[in-house]
Write a protein that holds these residues in place. Structure first.
Motif, mmCIF file in Angstrom:
data_model
loop_
_atom_site.group_PDB
_atom_site.id
_atom_site.type_symbol
_atom_site.label_atom_id
_atom_site.label_comp_id
_atom_site.label_asym_id
_atom_site.label_seq_id
_atom_site.Cartn_x
_atom_site.Cartn_y
_atom_site.Cartn_z
ATOM 1 N N SER A 150 16.994 57.716 -31.809
ATOM 2 C CA SER A 150 16.439 58.955 -32.361
ATOM 3 C C SER A 150 17.502 59.903 -32.897
ATOM 4 O O SER A 150 17.176 60.930 -33.486
ATOM 5 C CB SER A 150 15.617 59.686 -31.287
ATOM 6 O OG SER A 150 16.454 60.080 -30.207
ATOM 7 N N GLY A 151 18.764 59.582 -32.709
ATOM 8 C CA GLY A 151 19.845 60.466 -33.114
ATOM 9 C C GLY A 151 20.154 60.410 -34.598
ATOM 10 O O GLY A 151 19.459 59.744 -35.378
ATOM 11 N N HIS A 155 18.586 57.155 -36.149
ATOM 12 C CA HIS A 155 17.308 57.220 -36.870
ATOM 13 C C HIS A 155 17.425 56.631 -38.269
ATOM 14 O O HIS A 155 16.452 56.125 -38.818
ATOM 15 C CB HIS A 155 16.752 58.649 -36.871
ATOM 16 C CG HIS A 155 17.098 59.513 -38.026
ATOM 17 N ND1 HIS A 155 18.364 60.069 -38.209
ATOM 18 C CD2 HIS A 155 16.352 59.962 -39.074
ATOM 19 C CE1 HIS A 155 18.362 60.801 -39.312
ATOM 20 N NE2 HIS A 155 17.161 60.749 -39.858
ATOM 21 N N SER A 172 15.654 54.976 -26.514
ATOM 22 C CA SER A 172 15.668 56.426 -26.628
ATOM 23 C C SER A 172 14.978 57.021 -25.414
ATOM 24 O O SER A 172 14.539 56.303 -24.519
ATOM 25 C CB SER A 172 14.967 56.852 -27.924
ATOM 26 O OG SER A 172 15.084 58.241 -28.134
ATOM 27 N N ASN A 176 10.967 61.043 -27.332
ATOM 28 C CA ASN A 176 11.166 60.669 -28.734
ATOM 29 C C ASN A 176 10.523 59.328 -29.083
ATOM 30 O O ASN A 176 10.761 58.794 -30.166
ATOM 31 C CB ASN A 176 12.658 60.618 -29.056
ATOM 32 C CG ASN A 176 13.298 61.999 -29.029
ATOM 33 O OD1 ASN A 176 12.689 62.976 -29.449
ATOM 34 N ND2 ASN A 176 14.516 62.082 -28.516
ATOM 35 N N PHE A 179 8.399 59.341 -32.258
ATOM 36 C CA PHE A 179 9.281 59.545 -33.410
ATOM 37 C C PHE A 179 9.957 58.239 -33.815
ATOM 38 O O PHE A 179 9.987 57.871 -35.000
ATOM 39 C CB PHE A 179 10.322 60.608 -33.075
ATOM 40 C CG PHE A 179 11.409 60.770 -34.105
ATOM 41 C CD1 PHE A 179 11.122 61.182 -35.393
ATOM 42 C CD2 PHE A 179 12.736 60.509 -33.778
ATOM 43 C CE1 PHE A 179 12.127 61.331 -36.349
ATOM 44 C CE2 PHE A 179 13.746 60.657 -34.713
ATOM 45 C CZ PHE A 179 13.449 61.073 -36.000
ATOM 46 N N VAL A 180 10.481 57.500 -32.836
ATOM 47 C CA VAL A 180 11.183 56.245 -33.128
ATOM 48 C C VAL A 180 10.213 55.193 -33.652
ATOM 49 O O VAL A 180 10.543 54.425 -34.566
ATOM 50 C CB VAL A 180 11.937 55.747 -31.881
ATOM 51 C CG1 VAL A 180 12.584 54.390 -32.140
ATOM 52 C CG2 VAL A 180 13.013 56.759 -31.470
ATOM 53 N N ALA A 298 15.706 67.973 -38.043
ATOM 54 C CA ALA A 298 15.087 68.500 -36.824
ATOM 55 C C ALA A 298 14.996 70.015 -36.849
ATOM 56 O O ALA A 298 14.015 70.599 -36.394
ATOM 57 C CB ALA A 298 15.889 68.054 -35.602
ATOM 58 N N ARG A 319 20.485 66.782 -27.697
ATOM 59 C CA ARG A 319 19.082 66.423 -27.508
ATOM 60 C C ARG A 319 18.312 66.382 -28.831
ATOM 61 O O ARG A 319 17.078 66.375 -28.845
ATOM 62 C CB ARG A 319 18.422 67.447 -26.565
ATOM 63 C CG ARG A 319 18.996 67.433 -25.162
ATOM 64 C CD ARG A 319 18.457 68.600 -24.339
ATOM 65 N NE ARG A 319 17.010 68.548 -24.205
ATOM 66 C CZ ARG A 319 16.356 67.852 -23.290
ATOM 67 N NH1 ARG A 319 17.032 67.124 -22.409
ATOM 68 N NH2 ARG A 319 15.038 67.878 -23.223
ATOM 69 N N THR A 320 19.023 66.352 -29.936
ATOM 70 C CA THR A 320 18.375 66.446 -31.238
ATOM 71 C C THR A 320 17.857 65.096 -31.723
ATOM 72 O O THR A 320 18.554 64.089 -31.661
ATOM 73 C CB THR A 320 19.365 66.999 -32.279
ATOM 74 O OG1 THR A 320 19.836 68.279 -31.837
ATOM 75 C CG2 THR A 320 18.702 67.149 -33.635
ATOM 76 N N ALA A 321 16.621 65.092 -32.213
ATOM 77 C CA ALA A 321 16.064 63.913 -32.873
ATOM 78 C C ALA A 321 16.263 64.098 -34.369
ATOM 79 O O ALA A 321 15.673 64.984 -34.972
ATOM 80 C CB ALA A 321 14.585 63.764 -32.550
#
Length: 328
Positions: A150-151, A155, A172, A176, A179-180, A298, A319-321
């Motif tokens: 997710s990083g 990503h 992840s 997330n 999202f993934v 994000a 902690r950022t996606a």
């Protein structure tokens, strides 16, 4: 402007009325409209990498940038004034200023249909992800696990691997997971609840891409990779300040793991160090233009001193996606 090594709130200052320097023969002058934050930005800011690349102060930080061409060098033929462009400006930095001169061989025309914020999110992370896939020899049918899916780099790697026809497992956190999956992963493993070994067992993957780092990622990958499998990593076993002792340990680790992986049956240890280039960025652009890759922003901060400080603090929290972006 960075005045010395240290924390963002201590060493960054706003300097007005800087002279705009004309580009040299093979440079392009860009009016910066957006920039994105990568972990290397604050590592360099704090001096954690000074043993590898030492900065001369004052220095304008931020590597990723997107903007508009305002002037071209006498030998430049690829770009014209008013072109929308983007780049990872490598050691030159400049994403935190209004005008910056970028070497022509690092610059590419921006993908069609994207705003400056989305465009600025791409260069360093996407070029790194594509290099990982190249080194991992990803092709249709490849079974690949991406740690840190997710990083920033992760990503992009998920989307690129999916576009290449691979079976993609993202590693992840649970928050997330959706999202993934939306990025194109076939399955997602919650890194806080289980690991690849417990979930899949031996001989489950052809490639593991590690964007997180730590010795445990290598040990885990050795259990799940098939004979001749490839462990591709952009991170070290240990993070933080690079010291002479750390460099010795890193070189020793790389050498030992490569020796262990020698031969057709051995598991290949492949560290990736990005070499940004126009040709590599053009390949990324094609993937974006074809709809295979979409940058995820994000959060956006103003491209100001306060915005940069706030963005770096959030990046350090880890902690950022997707990506954090600064936009003018």
């Amino acid at each position: 402007m960075q005045t010395r090594y240290g924390g963002a709130r201590d060493v960054l200052a706003l300097i007005k009325d800087l002279p705009v320097v004309p580009p040299s023969a093979h440079e392009v002058q860009v009016q910066v409209r957006a920039s994105s934050i990568n972990p290397i930005d604050w590592h360099m800011l704090e001096g954690n990498r000074r043993l590898i690349t030492r900065r001369r102060f004052p220095f304008t930080p931020m590597f990723d940038l997107a903007g508009v061409v305002t002037a071209v060098g006498s030998e430049v033929t690829t770009f014209s004034v008013d072109d929308r462009v983007y780049a990872d400006n490598e050691i030159h930095g400049g994403g935190g200023t209004e005008y910056v001169n970028v070497p022509e061989d690092l610059l590419a025309h921006a993908p069609a249909g994207l705003g400056f914020a989305e465009t600025a999110a791409i260069p360093l992370a996407a070029q790194t992800a594509l290099t990982c896939l190249d080194r991992g020899d990803i092709s249709p049918g490849t079974r690949i696990a991406i740690i840190g899916a997710s990083g920033g780099v992760g990503h992009f790697a998920v989307q690129m691997a999916r576009a290449a026809g691979a079976f993609v497992v993202g590693v992840s956190s649970a928050r997330n997971r959706d999202f993934v999956l939306k990025l194109g992963a076939d399955e997602v493993v919650d890194r806080n609840e289980t690991d690849l070994t417990a979930q899949y067992g031996a001989n489950s993957f052809d490639v593991v891409i590690d964007t997180v780092g730590g010795r445990n990622q290598w040990l885990q990958a050795r259990h799940v990779l098939r004979q001749g499998g490839r462990f591709v990593t952009i991170s070290r076993d240990e993070d933080g300040v690079v010291t002479p002792a750390a460099i010795v340990r890193l070189l020793t680790t790389i050498t030992v793991r490569r020796i262990q992986g020698a031969g057709k049956r051995g598991i290949k240890y492949i560290p990736v160090f990005l070499k940004a280039s126009r040709s590599l960025l053009r390949r990324v652009t094609a993937l974006v233009d074809n709809g295979h890759v979409t940058p995820h922003v994000a959060r956006t901060f103003p491209l100001t001193l306060a915005g940069l400080r706030q963005g770096i603090e959030e990046s350090r929290a880890g902690r950022t996606a997707g990506k954090l972006v600064l936009e003018r």
